[in-house]
Write an enzyme that holds these catalytic residues in place. Structure first.
Site, PDB file in Angstrom:
ATOM      1  N   CYS A  28      93.009  39.554  11.437  1.00  0.00           N
ATOM      2  CA  CYS A  28      92.668  40.015  12.786  1.00  0.00           C
ATOM      3  C   CYS A  28      93.651  41.043  13.330  1.00  0.00           C
ATOM      4  O   CYS A  28      93.256  42.077  13.886  1.00  0.00           O
ATOM      5  CB  CYS A  28      92.563  38.826  13.743  1.00  0.00           C
ATOM      6  SG  CYS A  28      93.932  37.661  13.617  1.00  0.00           S
ATOM      7  N   HIS A  50      94.559  39.501  20.871  1.00  0.00           N
ATOM      8  CA  HIS A  50      95.898  39.811  20.370  1.00  0.00           C
ATOM      9  C   HIS A  50      96.354  41.148  20.949  1.00  0.00           C
ATOM     10  O   HIS A  50      95.552  42.072  21.110  1.00  0.00           O
ATOM     11  CB  HIS A  50      95.891  39.938  18.844  1.00  0.00           C
ATOM     12  CG  HIS A  50      95.637  38.663  18.111  1.00  0.00           C
ATOM     13  ND1 HIS A  50      95.670  37.418  18.706  1.00  0.00           N
ATOM     14  CD2 HIS A  50      95.344  38.441  16.798  1.00  0.00           C
ATOM     15  CE1 HIS A  50      95.413  36.490  17.779  1.00  0.00           C
ATOM     16  NE2 HIS A  50      95.209  37.086  16.632  1.00  0.00           N
TER      17      HIS A  50
END
Length: 330
Positions: free
Chosen positions: A126, A235
């Site tokens: 990710c 994130h």
């Protein structure tokens, strides 16, 4: 067009189903797959109910595509069996990412590498995905020499247990399930995954190796520090890039603004910059805090944010399937 979602009841699998529905992926049959304990449960997709089946049943149904998000061991065992049955597997685990015989794909960066012979395709980590989406147009124009990245990663990257731990700690519950060796609420943990012999964590080494593979350039030097923070939604990354060639900051901004999949949020005068809460449930990569590194020539600082369950996992996998379909590779 039969689509299997392996790990359909998990955190990423649930988002995969949501993304397939939102993007109106043209499937004619959905095959939700999960572990034996979930077999027989029903999931709802586009208003219809579908029963969860086990691996063997799913393989026998010969889906055109199987989106995997069920962990590395499961992928190593079952992805080849799906592939042997003629299914194209898009795998979200780390199992195949650094296998030299498998493609590691971010559609905006290197989908052109895919061919009809690719039966197991790896979905990157990710934190790597969102970074390379922003790096690629700049590499093409200025040639990247070195990247220094520090990440600020959501607890959703660990899974449901981590979200429960954080929420419990916020309520003062201290004897609940622990996903981390330390308290995560009101804290940051500078460790994601296990430590390697060189002192880096596995997550940090993923970012280093995967970036080079996806960008198709082993000369790019990358160093990473990955940190877990008590947020959900996405994130964040602080990225410092050294280029071979000098750049004009306005040109960098223009290059990013015209790149598909990127939204530039960079207006410090009005306190506008990307944040996880704004990226939550979005498919784009958000870029801001663009500025020269005044300590080094030809160097740029930027801040990158994306929803790790969507672009960092589920959406990227679905976009790969969309590309395969568009190019008649499935």
């Amino acid at each position: 067009m039969k689509i299997a979602v392996v790990g359909a009841t998990g955190l990423v699998g649930t988002v995969m189903l949501k993304v397939l529905e939102e993007r109106n992926f043209p499937l004619t049959e959905l095959i939700p797959v999960a572990s034996e304990k979930s077999v027989g449960k029903e999931i709802t997709f586009k208003g219809k109910k579908f029963k969860v089946v086990n691996m063997e049943t799913a393989i026998s149904m010969k889906p055109d595509v199987a989106l995997f998000s069920a962990g590395g061991d499961t992928s190593l065992k079952y992805a080849p069996l799906f592939a042997e049955a003629g299914t194209t597997v898009i795998d979200n685990s780390s199992a195949w990412r650094m296998d030299p015989s498998k493609k590691l794909i971010v559609p905006e960066v290197n989908a052109y590498e895919l061919s009809i012979d690719d039966k197991i395709i790896a979905n990157p980590n990710c934190s790597t995905i969102q970074m390379v989406v922003a790096l690629k147009p700049l590499h093409d124009k200025y040639r990247i020499k070195r990247v220094v990245v520090s990440t600020y990663q959501s607890v959703t990257g660990t899974g449901v247990k981590a979200v429960e731990q954080m929420n419990n700690e916020r309520k003062g519950i201290t004897d609940g399930p622990m996903a981390y060796p330390y308290q995560i609420d009101m804290n940051v943990i500078p460790q994601i995954d296990v430590f390697q012999d060189n002192g880096y964590t596995k997550e940090e080494m993923k970012m280093i190796k995967e970036t080079r593979k996806i960008m198709g350039d082993e000369s790019i030097r990358v160093t990473a520090t990955t940190v877990r923070i008590p947020v959900v939604g996405g994130h964040s990354e602080s990225v410092n890039i050294e280029f071979e060639n000098d750049f004009d900051l306005a040109d960098v901004r223009a290059e990013l603004e015209k790149t598909p999949g990127i939204i530039v949020v960079d207006d410090p005068a009005n306190l506008k910059y990307p944040m996880p809460k704004d990226a939550h449930e979005k498919d784009e990569v958000f870029v801001g805090r663009l500025r020269r590194d005044e300590s080094m020539p030809n160097s740029l600082n930027m801040w990158i944010v994306a929803d790790n369950l969507r672009k960092g996992a589920a959406t990227n996998a679905v976009q790969i399937a969309e590309f395969l379909l568009q190019k008649e590779l499935i």
